[in-house]
Design a protein around this motif. Structure first.
Motif, PDB file in Angstrom:
ATOM      1  N   GLU A   1     -33.470 -15.963  25.543  1.00 44.05           N
ATOM      2  CA  GLU A   1     -32.448 -14.927  25.707  1.00 44.05           C
ATOM      3  C   GLU A   1     -33.091 -13.569  25.954  1.00 44.05           C
ATOM      4  O   GLU A   1     -32.596 -12.767  26.751  1.00 44.05           O
TER       5      GLU A   1
ATOM      6  N   GLU B   1     -32.782  -8.822  33.523  1.00 42.11           N
ATOM      7  CA  GLU B   1     -31.628  -8.026  33.939  1.00 42.11           C
ATOM      8  C   GLU B   1     -31.958  -6.536  33.895  1.00 42.11           C
ATOM      9  O   GLU B   1     -31.639  -5.787  34.820  1.00 42.11           O
TER      10      GLU B   1
ATOM     11  N   GLU C   1     -34.140 -13.351  29.601  1.00 42.37           N
ATOM     12  CA  GLU C   1     -33.007 -13.089  30.492  1.00 42.37           C
ATOM     13  C   GLU C   1     -32.583 -11.625  30.419  1.00 42.37           C
ATOM     14  O   GLU C   1     -32.279 -10.995  31.436  1.00 42.37           O
TER      15      GLU C   1
END
Length: 207
Positions: free
Chosen positions: A28, A35, A31
Motif C-alpha cells: 500500500e 501516486e 502504491e
C-alpha cells in the motif's frame, strides 16, 4: 494442570495478534508513493496495462474466478480468534490530508518551474535517500545556481516533511523511515529516461 498449560498458548495468540495489527503495509505504501511521485513529476503518463482479453462467452479473464485450495478458503487465524490483516481492516496508506496535499502541490510546482530543466540537462539527480542532489553544478548556468540550489534545498525539506506527515497521518509515526525508504525507491523508479539516479552505494547512473 491443564488450566496452566493453556496460559502459554494464550500468550502466543495475543502476541501474534499484536504483531499482525502493527505490520508495515509495504504494498500500500508503494502504491501511495507512486501516486504522489507521479503527480509531482507529472510531465507524462505512464503506460497503462493492457486490458484483459475476453474469453468465449463474453467473460473477461479477470472476471473468471481462479480455483482456490481448501487452505486458501479457510482463514485459519480467524478460527483461533486472530483475524488476518485484511479482515482486521488494515487501512491503506492515505496521502489525501490537506497538509500532505499542500506539500505535494508545492513540490509539483517547484519541480516544473525550477527543477525539471536541470534534470533534463543532467545537473540534478534523484539521491538514494529520497531527496534531490546537485550532481553536476557545471551544467547549471552561473546566474541560475543560487536559485537552483535553493530550490533543491526546499524540495528536500518538503520531501522529509511529507514522509513524516504521511506516517503521522496514518497514526504510525514510527513508520517514517520505512515510508522514506519506499519513496526513495519510487523517485528513482519514476525517473524519466535520460535522468540521473543514485544507486545504493552512492554512485550515479543515467536511466
Amino acid at each position: 494442570m491443564r488450566r496452566w498449560m493453556g496460559i502459554p498458548v494464550a500468550a502466543v495468540m495475543l502476541t501474534a495478534c499484536v504483531t499482525i495489527n502493527v505490520y508495515f503495509p509495504a504494498a500500500e505504501a508503494k502504491e501511495a508513493a507512486k501516486e504522489f511521485v507521479e503527480k509531482v513529476i507529472g510531465d507524462d503518463v505512464q503506460p497503462k496495462q493492457p486490458a484483459p482479453q475476453d474469453k468465449p462467452g463474453g467473460q473477461s479473464a479477470s472476471l473468471i474466478p481462479a480455483p482456490r485450495s481448501l487452505d486458501a478458503r479457510i482463514d485459519w487465524l480467524a478460527l483461533v480468534g486472530i483475524g488476518s490483516a485484511h479482515a482486521q481492516g488494515q487501512p491503506d496508506i492515505t496521502i489525501k490530508t490537506p497538509a500532505i496535499q499542500a506539500i505535494q502541490a508545492r513540490m509539483s510546482s517547484r519541480f516544473d518551474s525550477q527543477l525539471r530543466a536541470h534534470f533534463d540537462s543532467g545537473a540534478l539527480g534523484f539521491a538514494n535517500d529520497g531527496t534531490i542532489s546537485v550532481r553536476d553544478a557545471a551544467k547549471i548556468p552561473l546566474p541560475q545556481r543560487v536559485a537552483v540550489n535553493q530550490a533543491v534545498a526546499d524540495q528536500g525539506r518538503d520531501a522529509k516533511a511529507v514522509y513524516r506527515e504521511i506516517a503521522v497521518a496514518n497514526n504510525h509515526p514510527e513508520w517514517e523511515q520505512q515510508i522514506r525508504a519506499v519513496f526513495a525507491r519510487q523517485w528513482i523508479d519514476s525517473a524519466r529516461s535520460g535522468w540521473w539516479v543514485q544507486d545504493a552505494g552512492g554512485g550515479w547512473k543515467q536511466k
